[in-house]
Design an enzyme around this catalytic site. Structure first.
Site, mmCIF file in Angstrom:
data_model
loop_
_atom_site.group_PDB
_atom_site.id
_atom_site.type_symbol
_atom_site.label_atom_id
_atom_site.label_comp_id
_atom_site.label_asym_id
_atom_site.label_seq_id
_atom_site.Cartn_x
_atom_site.Cartn_y
_atom_site.Cartn_z
ATOM 1 C CG HIS A 257 -14.862 65.833 37.829
ATOM 2 N ND1 HIS A 257 -15.938 65.189 37.252
ATOM 3 C CD2 HIS A 257 -15.307 66.291 39.034
ATOM 4 C CE1 HIS A 257 -16.980 65.256 38.061
ATOM 5 N NE2 HIS A 257 -16.620 65.909 39.152
ATOM 6 C CG HIS B 7 -18.894 58.781 43.628
ATOM 7 N ND1 HIS B 7 -19.822 57.788 43.899
ATOM 8 C CD2 HIS B 7 -18.822 59.536 44.745
ATOM 9 C CE1 HIS B 7 -20.295 57.957 45.119
ATOM 10 N NE2 HIS B 7 -19.705 58.998 45.665
ATOM 11 C CG ASN C 135 -19.613 57.576 50.073
ATOM 12 O OD1 ASN C 135 -20.526 56.873 50.475
ATOM 13 N ND2 ASN C 135 -19.158 58.611 50.740
ATOM 14 N N GLY D 189 -26.202 71.038 58.052
ATOM 15 C CA GLY D 189 -25.348 72.200 58.293
ATOM 16 C C GLY D 189 -23.889 71.902 58.045
#
Length: 275
Positions: free
Chosen positions: A71, A81, A83, A233
């Site tokens: 950013h 972005h 990935n 998690g």
């Protein structure tokens, strides 16, 4: 390009695996930037990972990925972005099921046609050596994936996105994924260099903060990586690293017709074929 170092933060996951979060805040160029590496294990696939493959529900898994979000502070420089990830679902007595995924996409606040064309050209260059059918397919997939249904608008000008990818066998699928990663810097750095020193004021910063709100909405509501991380998690600080640091929401705001801000909506957030 920034001149400030990323803070490196290694972490372990109690259920198995761990990773490294590299984060920069209040840099010279980037208001926030993050690069995450994770390699995690689990006994049971989270619902987000088996949503498209219900037959894999209940299998153990191994997941590895690199995700990167930058950013910039200057509103004329776009957020970006990238990935790349690999997944294996395993069960005793059955062959492992594996796939790759990833992509990159560009989110400008003030659009420039030459930037959008350059970014999409690099995306095409990353994929064409593996077959000319991939770029149109992954470009369309990106347009459909990075779309805020509740706003009825794309998140940005797109790029490429793919998931559940195992075509041609492991070596071919890995090489394609690696090429996507290798083309990230050539896709983004020239754009950043062009826009970095563009003068801006409070108006531009205000609009940037407003549009960043869309980024937050997408990541928290739709992004499969974010949802997978939270459901499995994962480490919350690393998962939410992608969120911009300064954001604004307004009630039923619309840009003034004919303004540079309105041009983003009319000329850039359209899912068009930039090539």
């Amino acid at each position: 390009m920034d001149g400030k170092a990323f803070k490196r933060d290694a972490w372990q996951r109690p259920e198995g695996g761990g990773g490294m979060s590299c984060v920069m805040e209040e840099g010279n160029v980037f208001e926030r930037g993050g690069v995450n590496f994770s390699h995690v294990f689990g006994d049971k696939l989270p619902p987000s990972a088996s949503a498209n493959r219900p037959e894999l529900a209940g299998r153990g898994f191994e997941a590895m990925g690199v995700s990167l979000v930058l950013h910039p502070r200057n509103p004329y420089a776009p957020t970006v972005h990238m990935n790349v990830r690999f997944f294996v679902a395993q069960k005793a007595g059955a062959d492992p099921v594996w796939w790759f995924g990833g992509g990159m996409d560009l989110t400008p606040y003030y659009g420039y046609e030459e930037d959008a064309v350059h970014f999409h050209q690099m995306c095409q260059n990353a994929l064409n050596p593996f077959g000319e059918q991939y770029h149109p397919r992954f470009k369309k997939w990106c347009d459909e994936y990075f779309y805020l249904k509740h706003r009825q608008e794309p998140r940005g000008v797109g790029g490429i996105f793919f998931d559940d990818f195992s075509e041609g066998g492991f070596e071919a699928a890995f090489n394609l994924t690696e090429s996507v990663g290798d083309h990230f810097l050539p896709a983004y750095v020239p754009i950043l260099e062009r826009r970095l020193d563009t003068p801006y004021g409070e108006r531009e910063r205000d609009f940037q903060a407003y549009r960043r709100g869309r980024y937050v909405e997408f990541n928290l509501v739709y992004d499969r990586g974010t949802i997978f991380g939270l459901q499995s998690g994962g480490r919350t600080e690393s998962i939410l690293m992608s969120l911009p640091p300064i954001v604004k929401w307004r009630y039923d705001w619309h840009p003034e017709a004919g303004s540079p801000e309105a041009k983003l909506y009319t000329d850039f957030l359209t899912g068009k074929d930039w090539l």
